[in-house]
Design an enzyme around this catalytic site. Structure first.
Site, PDB file in Angstrom:
ATOM      1  N   HIS A  44       0.815  -1.238   0.049  1.00 44.26           N
ATOM      2  CA  HIS A  44       0.109  -0.001   0.077  1.00 44.26           C
ATOM      3  C   HIS A  44       0.774   1.459  -0.116  1.00 44.26           C
ATOM      4  O   HIS A  44       0.464   2.484   0.148  1.00 44.26           O
ATOM      5  CB  HIS A  44      -1.045  -0.180   1.338  1.00 44.26           C
ATOM      6  N   HIS A  53      -6.828  -4.468  -0.862  1.00 41.12           N
ATOM      7  CA  HIS A  53      -6.095  -5.867  -0.889  1.00 41.12           C
ATOM      8  C   HIS A  53      -6.621  -6.296  -2.010  1.00 41.12           C
ATOM      9  O   HIS A  53      -6.274  -7.727  -2.401  1.00 41.12           O
ATOM     10  CB  HIS A  53      -6.435  -6.490   0.189  1.00 41.12           C
TER      11      HIS A  53
END
Length: 330
Positions: free
Chosen positions: A57, A216
Site C-alpha cells: 500500500h 487488498h
C-alpha cells in the site's frame, strides 16, 4: 507477472533496505522484527503514534514515518497483517514516556495483532480502529467496514497533535473525532497481482470496472461497464456524501487517491470533477490531497475520501510534516 523484484519471498525486506538507503535522514529500519521508526526515536515526553499493516500500500505506512506524523510503522508481508511482536518492538523503540497510540485499520488480523500487542506492552498503550470505507459492511478481510483512505488523514492530524505535545487521552479523543467524520470509497479498472501469488486477485474485462473495491484487491459491491470520468466520480462521491451524511455548509478535506496504477493526469481530472460536484451541493473544499498515498500495488483505479473539518483539524492538517511521502511547512 512482470514486476521489478528479485524474489517474491524477500520483496518486503528488499524494499525496506532501499527505503533506508533513500531516507536515512528521516527514519531507521529494523529487520528482526521489521519496524520502521523515526530516526530520532524515542522523542522524550511525546506520545508515540504507531500504525502498520500489510505491505503493498506504499507509501502507507512507512512513508509517513517522521516529524509531524508517525513515530513507527510495522510492515507485514504483502497484504498480510504485521505480527504482535512487530508492534511490541515499535512501542518499545518509540515510547518516550508519554505512552503510545496505535492506529489500526479495520481488518481482522490487524485488529487482533495490534490488540494483542497493546495488552502485552509495558507502556501505556491505547488504540483506535478506523473503518471509513462505505462500500461494504463486511469483506474478505474484515468484520465490519474496512479502513482505507481516511487512514492517511488520521495519521497526519493525530501525528500533528502528538508533535505539539497533546497527551495520550487527547490524541485518542481527537482520533475518534476524525474517524467519526471521514468516509471513503474506491473503484478499480484493473486488478493487482500479489508477488508471491503471481496472478491477478480478480478478473475484469476490458470494458468493465469494479465499484467499491478494497485495498487488498478485494472485489467491490458491483461490476459495471466502464463509464466516463464524471460517471466514475459520481459513483464514488454519491455514496460517500450520503453515508455521514455530508450537507450544504460543510467544510471538507477532499483526498483523491490513486490505487497505484492511475497517472496524475487522470487523477487531477477526477479531482476537478469532484470539486465541482461538491460546490454544486454547497460543500466547501477547504483542504485537498491528490496522489498515490494509499495504494494497492499496481491497480489502476482511484478512491475518494471526504473528511468533515473543524478549525482544529484544519490547523493540525496545516502543521509542519516531514516524512518521505508527505512534507510541508519545514
Amino acid at each position: 507477472m512482470k514486476k521489478i523484484i528479485n524474489d517474491p519471498e524477500t520483496v518486503v525486506q528488499d524494499a525496506l533496505r532501499g527505503m533506508q538507503a533513500a531516507h536515512a535522514d528521516l527514519l531507521s529500519v529494523h529487520y528482526d522484527p521489521a519496524v520502521v521508526t523515526r530516526a530520532d526515536a524515542p522523542v522524550r515526553g511525546k506520545v508515540a503514534i504507531i500504525s502498520g499493516g500489510g505491505a503493498g500500500h506504499e507509501p502507507l505506512h512507512g512513508g509517513f514515518v517522521g516529524r509531524g506524523m508517525l513515530d513507527a510503522a510495522c510492515p507485514g508481508a504483502v497484504f498480510t497483517s504485521p505480527t504482535p511482536d512487530q508492534v511490541l518492538d515499535a512501542v518499545s523503540r518509540c515510547d518516550g514516556g508519554a505512552g503510545a497510540l496505535l492506529i489500526v485499520k479495520n481488518y481482522t488480523g490487524d485488529v487482533l495483532n495490534f490488540e494483542t500487542a497493546g495488552e502485552m506492552a509495558e507502556s501505556e498503550v491505547r488504540s483506535v480502529v478506523i473503518d471509513d470505507d462505505v462500500a461494504v459492511k463486511d469483506s474478505l478481510y474484515t468484520a465490519g467496514r474496512r479502513g482505507v483512505g481516511g487512514t492517511v488523514l488520521l495519521e497526519k492530524i493525530v501525528g500533528a497533535a502528538a508533535e505539539r505535545g497533546d497527551d495520550l487521552a487527547a490524541c485518542e479523543a481527537l482520533a475518534l473525532r476524525v474517524i467519526a467524520s471521514v468516509r471513503s470509497m474506491g473503484l478499480a479498472l484493473t486488478s493487482c497481482t500479489v508477488p508471491h501469488v503471481g496472478s491477478p486477485s480478480f478478473e475484469l474485462a476490458d470494458d468493465e470496472m469494479e465499484i467499491g473495491i478494497g485495498i487488498h484487491g478485494e472485489p467491490g459491491r458491483q461490476r459495471v461497464p466502464v463509464g466516463s470520468a464524471s460517471e466514475m466520480v459520481s459513483a464514488l462521491l454519491d455514496p460517500v456524501l450520503e453515508d455521514l451524511p455530508f450537507s450544504s455548509g460543510d467544510r471538507v478535506l477532499l483526498f483523491t487517491n490513486s490505487m497505484g496504477g492511475t497517472p496524475l493526469i487522470e487523477l487531477y481530472l477526477a479531482h476537478g470533477i469532484a470539486e465541482q460536484l461538491l460546490a454544486d451541493r454547497g460543500i466547501t473544499v477547504e483542504r485537498r490531497l491528490v496522489g498515490p498515498y494509499i495504494t494497492s500495488l499496481e491497480m489502476q483505479g482511484m478512491s475518494l475520501t471526504l473528511l468533515r473539518l473543524d478549525d482544529e483539524m484544519i490547523s493540525l492538517w496545516d502543521a509542519p510534516v516531514h516524512t518521505p511521502a508527505l512534507r510541508w511547512g519545514v
